[in-house]
Design a protein around this motif. Structure first.
Motif, PDB file in Angstrom:
ATOM      1  N   SER A  60      30.668 -16.194 -24.310  1.00 40.63           N
ATOM      2  CA  SER A  60      31.105 -17.602 -24.477  1.00 40.63           C
ATOM      3  C   SER A  60      31.221 -18.299 -23.128  1.00 40.63           C
ATOM      4  CB  SER A  60      32.439 -17.636 -25.226  1.00 40.63           C
ATOM      5  OG  SER A  60      33.455 -16.998 -24.453  1.00 40.63           O
ATOM      6  N   ARG A  61      31.743 -17.606 -22.127  1.00 41.40           N
ATOM      7  CA  ARG A  61      31.876 -18.243 -20.801  1.00 41.40           C
ATOM      8  C   ARG A  61      30.507 -18.541 -20.202  1.00 41.40           C
ATOM      9  NH1 ARG A  61      36.239 -14.670 -20.158  1.00 41.40           N
ATOM     10  NH2 ARG A  61      34.931 -13.151 -19.093  1.00 41.40           N
ATOM     11  N   LYS A  62      29.546 -17.650 -20.387  1.00 42.30           N
ATOM     12  CA  LYS A  62      28.195 -17.930 -19.864  1.00 42.30           C
ATOM     13  C   LYS A  62      27.622 -19.189 -20.495  1.00 42.30           C
ATOM     14  CE  LYS A  62      27.122 -13.077 -18.981  1.00 42.30           C
ATOM     15  NZ  LYS A  62      26.277 -11.926 -19.346  1.00 42.30           N
ATOM     16  N   TRP A  63      27.756 -19.314 -21.783  1.00 42.22           N
ATOM     17  CA  TRP A  63      27.246 -20.525 -22.468  1.00 42.22           C
ATOM     18  C   TRP A  63      27.979 -21.774 -21.991  1.00 42.22           C
ATOM     19  CZ3 TRP A  63      29.594 -23.994 -25.809  1.00 42.22           C
ATOM     20  CH2 TRP A  63      28.722 -24.904 -26.412  1.00 42.22           C
ATOM     21  N   PHE A  64      29.304 -21.633 -21.842  1.00 37.29           N
ATOM     22  CA  PHE A  64      30.113 -22.785 -21.416  1.00 37.29           C
ATOM     23  C   PHE A  64      29.767 -23.211 -19.976  1.00 37.29           C
ATOM     24  CE2 PHE A  64      33.442 -25.590 -22.354  1.00 37.29           C
ATOM     25  CZ  PHE A  64      34.130 -25.839 -21.179  1.00 37.29           C
ATOM     26  N   LEU A  65      29.507 -22.243 -19.083  1.00 39.28           N
ATOM     27  CA  LEU A  65      29.132 -22.578 -17.700  1.00 39.28           C
ATOM     28  C   LEU A  65      27.791 -23.280 -17.646  1.00 39.28           C
ATOM     29  CD1 LEU A  65      30.220 -19.356 -15.779  1.00 39.28           C
ATOM     30  CD2 LEU A  65      31.182 -21.653 -15.535  1.00 39.28           C
ATOM     31  N   GLU A  66      26.892 -22.944 -18.547  1.00 42.23           N
ATOM     32  CA  GLU A  66      25.602 -23.610 -18.564  1.00 42.23           C
ATOM     33  C   GLU A  66      25.715 -25.053 -19.032  1.00 42.23           C
ATOM     34  OE1 GLU A  66      22.800 -19.692 -19.492  1.00 42.23           O
ATOM     35  OE2 GLU A  66      23.269 -21.153 -21.068  1.00 42.23           O
ATOM     36  N   GLN A  67      26.685 -25.360 -19.884  1.00 41.64           N
ATOM     37  CA  GLN A  67      26.838 -26.732 -20.421  1.00 41.64           C
ATOM     38  C   GLN A  67      27.589 -27.632 -19.455  1.00 41.64           C
ATOM     39  OE1 GLN A  67      25.355 -27.835 -23.136  1.00 41.64           O
ATOM     40  NE2 GLN A  67      24.428 -25.828 -23.431  1.00 41.64           N
ATOM     41  N   GLU A  68      28.701 -27.199 -18.946  1.00 46.36           N
ATOM     42  CA  GLU A  68      29.542 -28.054 -18.087  1.00 46.36           C
ATOM     43  C   GLU A  68      29.933 -27.256 -16.854  1.00 46.36           C
ATOM     44  OE1 GLU A  68      32.787 -29.235 -20.464  1.00 46.36           O
ATOM     45  OE2 GLU A  68      31.725 -30.887 -21.422  1.00 46.36           O
ATOM     46  N   ILE A  69      29.431 -27.719 -15.729  1.00 50.73           N
ATOM     47  CA  ILE A  69      29.677 -26.979 -14.482  1.00 50.73           C
ATOM     48  C   ILE A  69      31.091 -27.236 -13.974  1.00 50.73           C
ATOM     49  CG2 ILE A  69      28.959 -26.791 -12.078  1.00 50.73           C
ATOM     50  CD1 ILE A  69      26.169 -27.532 -12.948  1.00 50.73           C
ATOM     51  N   ASN A  70      31.532 -28.490 -14.079  1.00 49.82           N
ATOM     52  CA  ASN A  70      32.831 -28.840 -13.497  1.00 49.82           C
ATOM     53  C   ASN A  70      33.983 -28.143 -14.210  1.00 49.82           C
ATOM     54  OD1 ASN A  70      31.655 -30.519 -11.651  1.00 49.82           O
ATOM     55  ND2 ASN A  70      31.680 -32.261 -13.039  1.00 49.82           N
ATOM     56  N   ALA A  71      33.870 -27.981 -15.611  1.00 46.42           N
ATOM     57  CA  ALA A  71      34.977 -27.364 -16.358  1.00 46.42           C
ATOM     58  C   ALA A  71      34.800 -25.870 -16.500  1.00 46.42           C
ATOM     59  CB  ALA A  71      35.094 -27.997 -17.748  1.00 46.42           C
ATOM     60  N   ALA A  72      33.700 -25.329 -15.924  1.00 44.45           N
ATOM     61  CA  ALA A  72      33.394 -23.916 -16.137  1.00 44.45           C
ATOM     62  C   ALA A  72      34.450 -23.025 -15.513  1.00 44.45           C
ATOM     63  CB  ALA A  72      32.024 -23.579 -15.570  1.00 44.45           C
ATOM     64  N   VAL A  73      34.888 -23.385 -14.285  1.00 39.61           N
ATOM     65  CA  VAL A  73      35.821 -22.514 -13.584  1.00 39.61           C
ATOM     66  C   VAL A  73      37.157 -22.486 -14.284  1.00 39.61           C
ATOM     67  CG1 VAL A  73      37.005 -22.113 -11.402  1.00 39.61           C
ATOM     68  CG2 VAL A  73      34.621 -22.892 -11.425  1.00 39.61           C
ATOM     69  N   GLU A  74      37.650 -23.688 -14.721  1.00 35.62           N
ATOM     70  CA  GLU A  74      38.948 -23.735 -15.402  1.00 35.62           C
ATOM     71  C   GLU A  74      38.896 -22.943 -16.710  1.00 35.62           C
ATOM     72  OE1 GLU A  74      39.992 -27.754 -15.862  1.00 35.62           O
ATOM     73  OE2 GLU A  74      40.135 -28.160 -13.693  1.00 35.62           O
ATOM     74  N   HIS A  75      37.793 -23.170 -17.515  1.00 35.03           N
ATOM     75  CA  HIS A  75      37.676 -22.439 -18.772  1.00 35.03           C
ATOM     76  C   HIS A  75      37.359 -20.977 -18.538  1.00 35.03           C
ATOM     77  CE1 HIS A  75      38.017 -25.816 -21.552  1.00 35.03           C
ATOM     78  NE2 HIS A  75      37.390 -26.523 -20.624  1.00 35.03           N
ATOM     79  N   ALA A  76      36.729 -20.698 -17.364  1.00 34.33           N
ATOM     80  CA  ALA A  76      36.481 -19.288 -17.057  1.00 34.33           C
ATOM     81  C   ALA A  76      37.747 -18.590 -16.626  1.00 34.33           C
ATOM     82  CB  ALA A  76      35.420 -19.158 -15.974  1.00 34.33           C
ATOM     83  N   GLU A  77      38.678 -19.382 -15.962  1.00 34.95           N
ATOM     84  CA  GLU A  77      39.928 -18.782 -15.529  1.00 34.95           C
ATOM     85  C   GLU A  77      40.917 -18.622 -16.681  1.00 34.95           C
ATOM     86  OE1 GLU A  77      39.974 -20.379 -10.913  1.00 34.95           O
ATOM     87  OE2 GLU A  77      41.301 -21.222 -12.455  1.00 34.95           O
TER      88      GLU A  77
END
Length: 963
Positions: free
Chosen positions: A865-882
């Motif tokens: 899920s995090r890989k897919w989310f990082l591909e869609q939105e770069i700016n929110a990827a780190v927060e959602h990844a954390e």
């Protein structure tokens, strides 16, 4: 005396005697300009011109009336004459017109005037004689305004002189009075105070003179000595500061003052009041001037006393006039009137428009000479309109301007006289050359040198070429300065036809080079440049032509005699075709107006062109600036591109290094994994061999124990202790296995974070990198699964062997129990306890295995899920990844804590069933496990905090790079 000495040596030097006085001259007065002088004797006074040393006028008087003194008033053009009958007249210097006569003094103070003195401004006249009274006359009001009575010691006045002061602006206030006792007293005329005196009765003064600035007084004493006095040392009154500039001027009273109102006494103290006296009638004697004197002028007598015949004889004898007296003689010959007023009027009209651009046509090096030429030509143009259109006038006037550049009046009058007399009939064919004058010259040349004229005719050379260039330049181009002056000495001394004869004589004397000329350019060059010709020969030839030319072709029969300029105003010059001049003037005015319009339009066009040029220059500058900016921008862009290329190359090299490092790391990890697996396999094989050995040994021991039961009891105790140690070793190995699993989980989490960071920085290479990372994760998960399977298999095998060993041991215990029931009971209890403990642990291990597999599946889903989310939105990827990390880490921590606590709890719960030594050993191992677990939990927490901080820093870095 000095002036007499100067005039004497001047006359002696010039060899001129100023005759006219029959009696001795006792007074000489010189005009302020130094041009005129008045000499006075007892019977007559004569006015002399010091430039020519000729007498201008003579004052004739009656025999019964003698002349006391005649002198010029300072800074004025007025002559004051004082006679012995006390009559005083004022005369105009130029016209000798009587301006006024001073009234007679009152009879109560009537004295015979002997001495006179005038202030420097010429306003006050002081007169004295054989009396102690001084009369002060106001020459502006023409009346006696004060009578000063000298001390009683003064019986006669011998000399009067005002003391100059640099602060009184010429209105001298201090009067020096030399009396008969040889003492010179200085008095203030306003306060009538005696300021100081020089001389004494023992050492009297014979005569005295005051310096022009009033600083010193020179006195000749009666004993023959000469005394010099300092005025500053004699009095303090003179050194006072100047009076205020603002003064009130009161009008003189209209009524006549009587002698009682005028008389004042001179005292050395305070001013005395005027003394009263009876009124008396004033007698006036008028001198009748003889204005009807007629001065007959002879034919050859010049107005300055020179004789034209004598001058001509002198000229023929010496060939020229003396250089020192040439200008004086020319002025006498030309009878110049010197009309200052008329000339000033012409000069005041300014520069004529025809000569505004004279310097362009005649570029003269000397600026002064150019200005004088421009003023002279402008004055001629203002005098007569024809001269503004005469093209050769500058050529005609230039030699005279250069000769008289320091006296513009004489220059103008000489040129005007030359034009009136020697340029007669020159303008009758204007604007063409004077054909009539040129015809006269051609006729004379035809009579005296027919061959030369025929040569001119054969080569089409007219009089406009061989005569007119000489006339329009008055020979200034073909003669040197000395030759030209010598020539004009003869021209001015003869008839106006002499100039035309000079042209003929010049051609005749130059016949040899002229006859050798065949080209027109050669003739033009000859008459416009100096030639090797003796001017004396030319002049002699002119006199010969003047005498031998027949009357019918002689120019003097067609030219008028010499006529001088009129005095006062210059004559009207209209000897030219007026309609042509007027037409040319109108045309020139029209052309000038057109030219002015053209110049204005051209100025407008030039201004517009200048603006256009300025705009073009500004545009070019702007374009150049833009071009420079563009080039600078391109340079910066190239630099940026180069930097970007360098950065890309560096990134590529860095990525290559990273790839190499990752490959090396993967190789190392693979090698470590294989080495670890091999080590585990070796350990398991060694453990199996050891177990086999142990089983063999135990079988062997059982066999021996059966044989020797008594002895085996002790051995059993040792064996139990050995089993306890083996159990402790197994627990230690299990603890190490669990620690290794936790380290493996931490390494997996670290690799997961590195993978996320790598995905964040390499999204552009997501496809290939994603597949590689997925494969890597799959491989890692596969390796972990294989490791878990191996561990589980190993544990299962170990458990199976332990169960087999327990069964065998149970059999042994049953066999031994028969011998020793008590020991067998204890062994059974221990074995049962161990079996139960092992069963619980295996159940707990199976539960943990189940939870571990569930956690791994959840982590894999979260990673996807995090890989897919990082591909869609770069700016929110780190927060959602954390956030998933923060949510999963406490669960992982709790699971670890729960899993670490379960064995300890079970151990504590089962410790009551163990013997004291086993319980103590288990308690010690539980404490060691708690310490190790707590340290491991702290390390995991610290690692999690560092990973979280690193992830946040990397989340902020992309935003900074984007900014």
């Amino acid at each position: 005396n000095f002036l007499t000495y100067y005039l004497f040596w001047t006359f002696k030097l010039f060899s001129v005697w100023m005759r006219g006085h029959e009696s001795s001259v006792f007074s000489i007065s010189v005009h302020a300009s130094g041009k005129y002088a008045i000499t006075t004797s007892s019977d007559t006074a004569q006015l002399w011109d010091l430039d020519t040393f000729q007498r201008k006028r003579k004052l004739n008087i009656r025999q019964s009336v003698g002349i006391q003194k005649v002198f010029f008033l300072p800074l004025s053009n007025t002559i004051l004459s004082c006679f012995k009958d006390n009559s005083i007249f004022a005369w105009e210097c130029d016209t000798l017109f009587c301006k006024y006569q001073l009234p007679a003094p009152p009879e109560s103070s009537s004295i015979l005037y002997k001495v006179f003195a005038v202030t420097r401004d010429g306003r006050i006249l002081a007169a004295g004689g054989k009396s102690n009274h001084l009369h002060l006359w106001c020459l502006e009001a023409r009346q006696l305004f004060r009578i000063i009575q000298m001390p009683t010691k003064v019986r006669a006045i011998r000399h009067l002189e005002f003391l100059p002061d640099s602060f009184d602006a010429g209105s001298n206030q201090v009067l020096g009075v030399l009396s008969q006792d040889g003492i010179m007293r200085f008095i203030n005329m306003q306060t009538c105070k005696l300021l100081f005196e020089i001389g004494s009765l023992d050492e009297g003064i014979s005569s005295s003179a005051i310096s022009p600035h009033g600083r010193y007084i020179a006195s000749i004493m009666e004993n023959g000595s000469l005394n010099i006095y300092s005025v500053q040392a004699l009095t303090q009154e003179i050194n006072k500061p100047p009076p205020p500039l603002v003064k009130v001027i009161e009008d003189l009273p209209k009524n006549k003052l009587s002698s009682s109102d005028l008389k004042m006494k001179v005292t050395s103290g305070r001013v005395q009041q005027p003394a009263k006296s009876r009124e008396s009638k004033m007698q006036t004697r008028i001198l009748k001037q003889d204005l009807t004197g007629d001065f007959e002028s002879k034919k050859n007598e010049l107005p300055d006393g020179l004789n034209k015949k004598r001058l001509q004889i002198l000229l023929k004898g010496y060939g020229e006039y003396p250089t020192k007296y040439r200008m004086f003689i020319w002025r006498s010959l030309l009878q110049l009137p010197e009309n200052h007023t008329a000339f000033s009027t012409l000069i005041d009209k300014g520069t004529h428009v025809a000569f505004l651009n004279l310097q362009k046509k005649y570029p003269i090096k000397s600026r002064k000479l150019l200005r004088v030429l421009q003023r002279t030509l402008s004055a001629l143009a203002h005098w007569s309109v024809i001269f503004s259109d005469t093209p050769y006038l500058p050529l005609l006037a230039f030699p005279f301007v250069k000769l008289f550049q320091n006296n513009q009046l004489i220059c103008f009058e000489v040129i005007a006289t030359l034009i009136i007399n020697w340029c007669q009939h020159w303008f009758e064919y204007f604007p063409n050359p004077p054909i009539n004058i040129l015809s006269m010259i051609e006729n004379v040349l035809a009579f005296h040198d027919e061959e030369l004229l025929q040569h001119f005719i054969d080569h089409d050379i007219t009089s406009q070429l061989y005569a007119w260039p000489l006339l329009e330049t008055v020979f200034s181009e073909v003669l040197t300065r000395e030759e030209w002056l010598k020539l004009f000495d003869n021209i001015f001394s003869n008839h106006p036809s002499f100039l035309l004869m000079t042209v003929v004589a010049y051609n005749i004397c130059s016949r040899t080079p002229l006859l050798s000329c065949n080209l027109k350019d050669d003739f033009e060059f000859f008459f416009h440049h100096r030639n090797n010709l003796d001017i004396n020969v030319v002049i002699r030839q002119v006199y010969h032509l003047m005498e031998t030319t027949p009357t019918d072709i002689h120019p003097d029969s067609m030219l008028n005699v010499f006529v001088a300029l009129t005095k006062g105003q210059y004559p009207v010059f209209n000897q030219y075709p007026k309609f042509i001049v007027d037409y040319q003037t109108q045309e020139r005015e029209r052309i000038r107006n057109d030219e002015l319009d053209y110049l204005r339009e051209r100025q407008t066009v030039e201004d517009m062109q200048a603006k256009v040029d300025q705009q073009r220059v500004e545009d070019e500058a702007w374009y150049q600036k833009q071009e420079l900016l563009r080039k600078a921008e391109e340079t910066r862009r190239e630099m940026l591109l180069q930097e970007e290329e360098k950065m890309i190359q560096q990134r590529q090299r860095l990525a290559a290094v990273k790839r190499e490092l990752k490959v090396k790391e993967m190789h190392l990890q693979d090698a470590a994994r294989r080495r670890f697996l091999k080590l585990q396999q070796d350990q398991q094989e060694m453990e199996l061999r050891r177990l086999d050995d142990e089983i063999g040994r135990k079988v062997y021991m059982r066999d021996r124990e059966i044989a020797a039961t008594a002895r085996d009891l002790e051995m059993r105790q040792l064996e139990l202790e050995s089993q306890k140690r083996l159990y402790e070793k197994n627990l230690t190995e299990n603890q190490e296995a669990v620690a290794k699993e936790m380290r493996a989980d931490a390494d997996a989490y670290r690799r997961k974070v590195d993978l996320e960071e790598h995905m964040f920085h390499k999204l552009t290479e997501a496809g290939e990198t994603r597949s590689q990372k997925t494969q890597k994760v799959i491989k890692e998960n596969l390796a972990k699964a294989e490791q878990a399977c191996l561990n589980t298999d190993w544990q299962i095998q170990s458990l199976h062997k332990q169960k087999c060993d327990d069964l065998q041991r149970n059999k042994c215990y049953q066999e031994v129990a028969k011998l020793l029931r008590e020991n067998r009971r204890k062994e059974i209890e221990i074995i049962n306890a161990m079996v139960e403990e092992e069963a619980k642990k295996w159940k707990e291990a199976e539960g943990k295995e189940f939870r571990l597999r569930s956690a791994k599946k959840a982590s894999a889903l979260s990673d996807a899920s995090r890989k897919w989310f990082l591909e869609q939105e770069i700016n929110a990827a780190v927060e959602h990844a954390e956030n998933p990390c923060h949510k999963e880490e406490p669960r992982f921590q709790n699971e670890q804590e729960d899993s670490s606590c379960l064995p300890r709890t079970s151990q504590l719960n089962d410790s009551s069933e163990m013997d004291p030594s086993t319980q103590i050993s288990l308690n010690r191992r539980a404490v060691e496990w708690d310490t190790t677990g707590q340290n491991l939990i702290k390390k995991v927490r610290n690692l999690r905090q560092r990973l979280t901080a690193r992830a946040r820093h990397r989340c902020q870095t992309p935003h900074l790079l984007a900014a």
